[in-house]
Design a protein around this motif. Structure first.
Motif, PDB file in Angstrom:
ATOM      1  N   PHE A  17     -17.330 -33.355 -25.540  1.00 62.03           N
ATOM      2  CA  PHE A  17     -15.839 -33.812 -26.067  1.00 62.03           C
ATOM      3  C   PHE A  17     -16.643 -34.405 -26.986  1.00 62.03           C
ATOM      4  O   PHE A  17     -16.076 -34.545 -28.565  1.00 62.03           O
ATOM      5  CB  PHE A  17     -15.710 -35.233 -24.880  1.00 62.03           C
ATOM      6  N   ASP A  18     -18.142 -35.379 -27.085  1.00 62.01           N
ATOM      7  CA  ASP A  18     -18.714 -35.916 -27.741  1.00 62.01           C
ATOM      8  C   ASP A  18     -18.443 -34.663 -29.140  1.00 62.01           C
ATOM      9  O   ASP A  18     -18.980 -35.715 -30.393  1.00 62.01           O
ATOM     10  CB  ASP A  18     -19.881 -35.988 -27.782  1.00 62.01           C
ATOM     11  N   ILE A  19     -18.821 -33.600 -29.022  1.00 61.00           N
ATOM     12  CA  ILE A  19     -19.773 -33.212 -30.598  1.00 61.00           C
ATOM     13  C   ILE A  19     -18.351 -32.823 -30.315  1.00 61.00           C
ATOM     14  O   ILE A  19     -17.816 -32.291 -32.044  1.00 61.00           O
ATOM     15  CB  ILE A  19     -20.258 -31.349 -29.640  1.00 61.00           C
ATOM     16  N   TRP A  20     -16.905 -32.549 -30.190  1.00 61.84           N
ATOM     17  CA  TRP A  20     -15.849 -32.127 -30.860  1.00 61.84           C
ATOM     18  C   TRP A  20     -15.425 -32.660 -31.013  1.00 61.84           C
ATOM     19  O   TRP A  20     -14.804 -33.211 -32.639  1.00 61.84           O
ATOM     20  CB  TRP A  20     -14.776 -31.879 -29.180  1.00 61.84           C
ATOM     21  N   LEU A  21     -15.464 -34.842 -31.172  1.00 60.36           N
ATOM     22  CA  LEU A  21     -15.180 -35.476 -31.379  1.00 60.36           C
ATOM     23  C   LEU A  21     -16.209 -36.003 -32.464  1.00 60.36           C
ATOM     24  O   LEU A  21     -15.645 -36.249 -33.495  1.00 60.36           O
ATOM     25  CB  LEU A  21     -15.380 -37.165 -31.062  1.00 60.36           C
ATOM     26  N   SER A  22     -17.248 -35.404 -33.452  1.00 58.60           N
ATOM     27  CA  SER A  22     -18.062 -35.312 -34.031  1.00 58.60           C
ATOM     28  C   SER A  22     -17.844 -34.255 -35.059  1.00 58.60           C
ATOM     29  O   SER A  22     -18.162 -34.941 -35.972  1.00 58.60           O
ATOM     30  CB  SER A  22     -19.106 -35.603 -33.803  1.00 58.60           C
ATOM     31  N   ASN A  23     -17.359 -33.212 -34.772  1.00 63.96           N
ATOM     32  CA  ASN A  23     -16.747 -32.410 -36.210  1.00 63.96           C
ATOM     33  C   ASN A  23     -16.008 -32.414 -36.285  1.00 63.96           C
ATOM     34  O   ASN A  23     -15.071 -30.857 -36.569  1.00 63.96           O
ATOM     35  CB  ASN A  23     -17.240 -30.953 -34.949  1.00 63.96           C
ATOM     36  N   ASN A  24     -15.304 -33.664 -36.565  1.00 65.81           N
ATOM     37  CA  ASN A  24     -13.780 -33.905 -37.111  1.00 65.81           C
ATOM     38  C   ASN A  24     -12.804 -32.903 -36.251  1.00 65.81           C
ATOM     39  O   ASN A  24     -11.364 -32.058 -36.778  1.00 65.81           O
ATOM     40  CB  ASN A  24     -13.633 -33.143 -38.360  1.00 65.81           C
ATOM     41  N   ARG A  25     -13.187 -33.096 -34.278  1.00 68.69           N
ATOM     42  CA  ARG A  25     -11.576 -32.147 -33.788  1.00 68.69           C
ATOM     43  C   ARG A  25     -12.133 -30.875 -33.708  1.00 68.69           C
ATOM     44  O   ARG A  25     -10.778 -30.441 -33.758  1.00 68.69           O
ATOM     45  CB  ARG A  25     -10.833 -33.090 -32.900  1.00 68.69           C
ATOM     46  N   LYS A  64      -3.100 -32.484 -24.479  1.00 69.37           N
ATOM     47  CA  LYS A  64      -2.141 -32.944 -23.604  1.00 69.37           C
ATOM     48  C   LYS A  64      -2.587 -34.371 -23.220  1.00 69.37           C
ATOM     49  O   LYS A  64      -1.373 -34.919 -23.175  1.00 69.37           O
ATOM     50  CB  LYS A  64      -1.879 -31.825 -22.806  1.00 69.37           C
ATOM     51  N   ARG A  65      -3.318 -35.017 -22.593  1.00 69.64           N
ATOM     52  CA  ARG A  65      -3.744 -35.910 -22.179  1.00 69.64           C
ATOM     53  C   ARG A  65      -4.412 -36.899 -23.280  1.00 69.64           C
ATOM     54  O   ARG A  65      -4.182 -38.249 -22.959  1.00 69.64           O
ATOM     55  CB  ARG A  65      -4.749 -35.711 -21.366  1.00 69.64           C
ATOM     56  N   LEU A  66      -4.752 -36.810 -24.106  1.00 69.69           N
ATOM     57  CA  LEU A  66      -5.483 -38.361 -25.502  1.00 69.69           C
ATOM     58  C   LEU A  66      -4.479 -38.738 -25.726  1.00 69.69           C
ATOM     59  O   LEU A  66      -4.076 -40.070 -25.760  1.00 69.69           O
ATOM     60  CB  LEU A  66      -6.310 -37.060 -26.588  1.00 69.69           C
ATOM     61  N   PRO A  67      -3.028 -37.403 -26.181  1.00 69.50           N
ATOM     62  CA  PRO A  67      -1.582 -38.887 -26.570  1.00 69.50           C
ATOM     63  C   PRO A  67      -1.378 -39.812 -25.446  1.00 69.50           C
ATOM     64  O   PRO A  67      -0.849 -41.132 -25.432  1.00 69.50           O
ATOM     65  CB  PRO A  67      -0.927 -37.645 -26.686  1.00 69.50           C
ATOM     66  N   LYS A  68      -1.153 -39.352 -24.688  1.00 67.91           N
ATOM     67  CA  LYS A  68      -0.800 -39.879 -23.526  1.00 67.91           C
ATOM     68  C   LYS A  68      -1.752 -41.858 -23.499  1.00 67.91           C
ATOM     69  O   LYS A  68      -1.055 -42.736 -22.955  1.00 67.91           O
ATOM     70  CB  LYS A  68      -1.151 -39.160 -22.380  1.00 67.91           C
ATOM     71  N   ARG A  75     -10.441 -45.431 -23.417  1.00 69.84           N
ATOM     72  CA  ARG A  75      -8.927 -45.921 -22.603  1.00 69.84           C
ATOM     73  C   ARG A  75      -9.266 -43.989 -21.966  1.00 69.84           C
ATOM     74  O   ARG A  75      -9.718 -43.865 -20.954  1.00 69.84           O
ATOM     75  CB  ARG A  75      -7.651 -45.735 -23.140  1.00 69.84           C
ATOM     76  N   PHE A  76      -9.576 -42.614 -22.820  1.00 68.65           N
ATOM     77  CA  PHE A  76      -9.274 -40.979 -21.913  1.00 68.65           C
ATOM     78  C   PHE A  76     -10.589 -41.294 -21.170  1.00 68.65           C
ATOM     79  O   PHE A  76     -10.280 -40.529 -20.405  1.00 68.65           O
ATOM     80  CB  PHE A  76      -9.662 -40.778 -23.464  1.00 68.65           C
TER      81      PHE A  76
END
Length: 404
Positions: A17-25, A64-68, A75-76
């Motif tokens: 998840f950290d890799i996904w965030l740091s590389n512009n998702r 699916k869950r991040l927009p919620k 918070r996620f």
């Protein structure tokens, strides 16, 4: 002889998840991180499909869950702590020979050199029978999946208008882009053309609507204008004045800031000298308004019909080797006139002498300033002859500035 080996890799969701965030998702970055760790093993096609499916499920869970959670990462993480602590498991079975296979290892397109990249692209083009539209469409889909929206939109535009789009791109490259004005240039433009605030704002909005945003905001112009104002200005009902020391400090600082390029070429000098002249001038016959001043000068009621100005004019700035750093080519221009004192009073010989004595006292008292290293050298001569030229000095006031 063959040896059957088995390797199991665990990839925690929190790390991915950290890799996904740091590389512009981008999910491609997650796949790359997995394949880098298993690069020493030969991965079969079915195992690649399994890894792709697991990473796809990983991405679907997040989207699916991040927009919620209102796209709030903390918070996620706090809401899905159990999922964050779990991991993706990849098990690879490898039949390794005791003897390593000869030949070069296969490189991917990203790790390949220019020659191999051309070869791989040529093989792909041959496989698709050189169908340019299909290859461009595939590239657009791949760019969209990789969250590279700019490339995807450009490829899509080229597919829809293949004949016009390249020509438009070449035309845009040939058009020279406008150069934005600095706040100081915009301030000079306002003062030279006597523009009001609303006129400047309207001009800026008109340029923005025509895709030429060259004028800075009015707030930036105000900040530049405040930097042109010396410190310690005193304003009363009939007088506005600033001390001679503050005016000289401010004038020298602005000239040094303006001549940065010249100072870079004169690195052998650490001391510069600003040479200035001062004088007086008066004006009568101004419009008289029906207002009464409470202040009296020499027991005489003050009137706004007369105006008297004491001003300082910077002549030039030189270094310790007598080289010109800056020269005022139009010393009589009002643009270089630095008002020292403005007051409502009639110009008389008595008042001129009084103002000159006060100015000489300031020069004597402030001849040495420890903070700025300013020293007065030489003497001042005063020519009392003439009417409009009364008070013009023959010699110059020369404070010395030590540059860092």
């Amino acid at each position: 002889m063959e040896i059957v080996s088995q390797a199991t890799f665990e990839f925690r969701h929190s790390d991915l998840f950290d890799i996904w965030l740091s590389n512009n998702r981008k999910i491609s970055s997650v796949l790359d991180s997995i394949y880098v760790k298993i690069s020493h093993y030969h991965v079969e096609d079915d195992k690649k499909l399994e890894i792709n499916k697991k990473t796809s499920n990983f991405e679907s869970f997040i989207k699916k869950r991040l927009p919620k959670c209102n796209y709030m990462v903390e918070r996620f993480k706090s809401k899905h702590t159990e999922w964050m602590s779990s991991s993706i498991s990849v098990t690879i079975n490898e039949n390794c020979n005791t003897q390593q296979k000869p030949g070069r290892r296969t490189l991917s397109y990203g790790n390949a050199g220019p020659r191999l990249k051309r070869k791989l692209a040529s093989e792909l083009a041959n496989e698709k029978e050189h169908n340019t539209t299909l290859l461009m469409h595939a590239a657009a889909v791949s760019a969209k999946k990789d969250c590279n929206t700019n490339v995807a939109s450009a490829l899509k535009e080229m597919i829809t208008t293949p004949a016009q789009y390249p020509t438009e791109l070449r035309k845009q490259d040939q058009i020279q882009k406008p150069t934005p004005l600095t706040p100081n240039e915009a301030l000079a433009y306002i003062l030279e053309n006597s523009l009001t605030k609303q006129q400047y704002v309207n001009t800026r909005i008109l340029n923005i609507n025509h895709h030429s945003d060259i004028y800075p905001s009015y707030n930036q112009v105000i900040e530049a204008k405040m930097q042109c104002r010396p410190k310690g200005i005193e304003v009363t009902e009939t007088t506005a004045q600033v001390s001679l020391q503050n005016l000289l400090n401010h004038s020298a600082e602005r000239i040094i800031q303006m001549q940065k390029d010249v100072f870079k070429q004169s690195l052998d000098s650490s001391v510069v000298k600003l040479i200035c002249s001062y004088g007086f001038d008066g004006s009568t016959g101004q419009s008289a308004y029906k207002q009464k001043f409470e202040v009296k000068t020499h027991d005489v009621q003050v009137s706004d019909q007369s105006l008297f100005v004491t001003s300082v004019i910077p002549i030039k700035m030189i270094d310790s080797f007598q080289r010109n750093i800056w020269v005022n080519r139009t010393p009589q221009s009002i643009l270089f006139c630095r008002p020292l004192k403005i007051e409502f009073i009639k110009e008389t010989s008595e008042h001129i002498r009084m103002e000159k004595n006060q100015l000489d006292n300031q020069i004597e008292l402030r001849s040495l300033n420890k903070e700025m290293g300013i020293v007065r050298i030489g003497t001042l001569e005063w020519n009392p002859q003439g009417r409009r030229k009364v008070g013009r000095p023959k010699a110059n006031l020369a404070p010395i500035y030590h540059t860092p």
